[in-house]
Scaffold this motif. Structure first.
Motif, PDB file in Angstrom:
ATOM      1  N   GLN A   1      71.771  34.463  28.035  1.00 21.62           N
ATOM      2  CA  GLN A   1      73.231  34.449  28.023  1.00 21.62           C
ATOM      3  C   GLN A   1      73.747  33.199  28.730  1.00 21.62           C
TER       4      GLN A   1
ATOM      5  N   ASP B   1      76.048  30.894  31.130  1.00 15.52           N
ATOM      6  CA  ASP B   1      76.546  31.129  32.484  1.00 15.52           C
ATOM      7  C   ASP B   1      78.066  31.203  32.452  1.00 15.52           C
ATOM      8  N   SER B   2      78.604  32.424  32.485  1.00 16.33           N
ATOM      9  CA  SER B   2      80.056  32.607  32.409  1.00 16.33           C
ATOM     10  C   SER B   2      80.747  32.275  33.724  1.00 16.33           C
ATOM     11  N   SER B   3      79.979  32.029  34.793  1.00 13.68           N
ATOM     12  CA  SER B   3      80.588  31.705  36.089  1.00 13.68           C
ATOM     13  C   SER B   3      80.897  30.225  36.222  1.00 13.68           C
TER      14      SER B   3
ATOM     15  N   SER C   1      82.797  27.192  36.072  1.00 12.78           N
ATOM     16  CA  SER C   1      84.223  26.906  35.883  1.00 12.78           C
ATOM     17  C   SER C   1      84.407  25.498  35.364  1.00 12.78           C
TER      18      SER C   1
ATOM     19  N   SER D   1      83.874  25.126  27.548  1.00 17.55           N
ATOM     20  CA  SER D   1      84.350  26.392  28.072  1.00 17.55           C
ATOM     21  C   SER D   1      83.458  27.522  27.622  1.00 17.55           C
ATOM     22  N   THR D   2      83.083  28.373  28.573  1.00 19.13           N
ATOM     23  CA  THR D   2      82.211  29.485  28.246  1.00 19.13           C
ATOM     24  C   THR D   2      82.946  30.591  27.517  1.00 19.13           C
ATOM     25  N   SER D   3      84.241  30.420  27.237  1.00 20.86           N
ATOM     26  CA  SER D   3      84.977  31.421  26.483  1.00 20.86           C
ATOM     27  C   SER D   3      84.771  31.267  24.983  1.00 20.86           C
TER      28      SER D   3
ATOM     29  N   GLN E   1      77.251  31.795  22.962  1.00 17.56           N
ATOM     30  CA  GLN E   1      77.030  32.818  23.979  1.00 17.56           C
ATOM     31  C   GLN E   1      75.563  33.080  24.290  1.00 17.56           C
TER      32      GLN E   1
ATOM     33  N   ASP F   1      72.829  24.951  31.823  1.00 25.05           N
ATOM     34  CA  ASP F   1      72.552  26.145  32.615  1.00 25.05           C
ATOM     35  C   ASP F   1      71.117  26.145  33.123  1.00 25.05           C
TER      36      ASP F   1
END
Length: 299
Positions: free
Chosen positions: A8, A10-12, A14, A64-66, A71, A89
Motif C-alpha cells: 500500500q 504511504d498515505s502519511s 504529506s 498526492s496519495t489521494s 494505491q 516509499d
C-alpha cells in the motif's frame, strides 16, 4: 524489479517538504538529472542558467496519495508515475532505518514531485530539458517520467523498472548528502575528473546502490515482506546500463566525438557503475566515501 502487488502507498506522506530551506539553491542532476545543464550545455559552451528561471508554463503532479489510481504495488507495476511514488516509499523506509543506524543522523523525508513541461522549484523554474534533479533548497526530487524514454532511445540504456528506480534512488542520494552536509562540495569544485562535483555524483550512485541492497530484503513498515520482489541479475544489469548511459565520457563522445575529462561533472560510465555496485554489495554508507577515494575507478 517489481513491487509486491499488495503493498500500500504511504498515505502519511504529506505535501509539505519538511526540509525546506536547508541547502544551497543549485539543483543537482543525477543518474540523468541535469544532464543537459551540467554536461552537454557546458561542453558546448552554452549557459546552464537558460534552462532555469524560464517563464515557461508549468504542469506538475505532486504525487498526492489521494490519487485512487495509485494505491497498491500492482499499480506501481503497471504505471511509471505510481512506480516513482512507491520507489519513494521504499527509499524512505530503508533510509529511515539505515541513515540513523549508520551515521547517527535523523532521516527527514524528501518529497517527490512529478511534472511535465516545466516546474517551479526552490532552486528556480526548470524545464523538462533538465531531466530529473534534486533541489536542496526545498528538499524535493523533481521527475518528468517522459525522460525514461529518452534514457533508452537517445542514451542507449536498457529498459526495465530498476533503470527508472535507480534514477530516483540517485536523486534521493543527493538528499542524503544534503542531510549529512556534504552536498555543497559539488559547488566548491564544479568540474574535472577528480572534482567535488564528480565525487558528489558518484557518491549519490553509491547511495542508490545501498537502497538496492536492502530493497528486496527489508520489510516495509508494518508488513511481513519488502516493498519489492527479489532482485534478479537482469534488474541489476538494467540499473548498471542506466548508470553507464549517462557517464560523462559516453555523452561527450556522442556529442563531440572526443572525451575531455577536464569538463566532467558526473564521472565516467565505468565509475558510475562501480560506485553503484559498491553500495549494492555492501549496504554500507562508509563504502560510499568518494571524497577521500584515491582511485575513483576502484571503490
Amino acid at each position: 524489479m517489481t513491487f509486491n502487488e499488495d503493498m500500500q502507498i504511504d498515505s502519511s506522506q504529506s505535501n509539505s517538504t519538511g526540509g525546506r530551506g536547508r541547502g544551497p539553491k543549485i539543483a543537482l542532476g543525477g543518474g540523468v538529472g541535469g544532464l543537459l545543464i551540467l554536461v552537454v550545455t557546458l561542453l558546448l559552451g552554452g549557459d546552464p542558467g537558460a534552462l532555469l528561471g524560464t517563464d515557461s508554463s508549468s504542469s506538475s503532479d505532486n504525487g498526492s496519495t489521494s490519487d485512487p489510481t495509485c494505491q497498491t504495488g500492482a499499480d506501481a507495476n503497471r504505471d511509471v508515475g505510481c512506480r516513482m511514488l512507491f520507489t519513494r516509499d521504499s527509499l524512505n523506509a530503508i533510509w529511515a532505518v539505515e541513515l540513523p543506524k549508520q551515521t547517527g543522523t535523523k532521516y527527514v523525508k524528501p518529497q517527490v514531485e512529478l511534472f511535465s513541461g516545466a516546474v517551479n522549484t526552490g532552486c528556480g523554474q526548470a524545464t523538462s530539458e533538465v531531466g530529473p534533479f534534486y533541489c536542496p533548497a526545498d528538499s524535493v526530487a523533481y521527475i518528468d517520467t517522459s525522460f525514461f524514454d529518452v534514457l533508452v532511445t537517445q542514451f542507449g540504456s536498457s529498459g526495465g523498472p530498476l533503470a527508472q528506480e535507480y534514477v530516483l534512488a540517485h536523486e534521493i542520494g543527493h538528499h542524503i548528502q544534503n542531510l549529512l552536509g556534504d552536498i555543497g562540495r559539488a559547488q566548491d569544485d564544479p568540474r574535472g575528473p577528480q572534482s567535488g562535483a564528480v565525487r558528489t555524483e558518484l557518491q549519490a550512485d553509491c547511495y542508490a546502490g545501498i537502497w538496492a541492497h536492502f530493497a528486496d530484503t527489508m520489510n516495509a513498515p508494518g508488513k511481513d515482506k519488502p516493498f519489492l520482489k527479489k532482485l534478479t541479475n537482469e534488474d541489476i544489469n538494467a540499473a548498471l546500463s542506466a548508470a553507464s548511459a549517462v557517464g560523462d565520457d559516453r555523452i561527450q563522445k556522442a556529442a563531440t566525438g572526443r572525451v575531455n575529462p577536464e569538463k566532467w561533472t558526473h564521472g565516467a560510465s565505468n565509475q558510475r557503475q562501480a560506485w553503484f555496485l559498491s553500495g549494492y554489495k555492501t549496504g554500507d554508507v562508509a563504502a560510499c566515501n568518494t571524497y577521500d577515494a584515491r582511485d575513483l575507478n576502484n571503490p
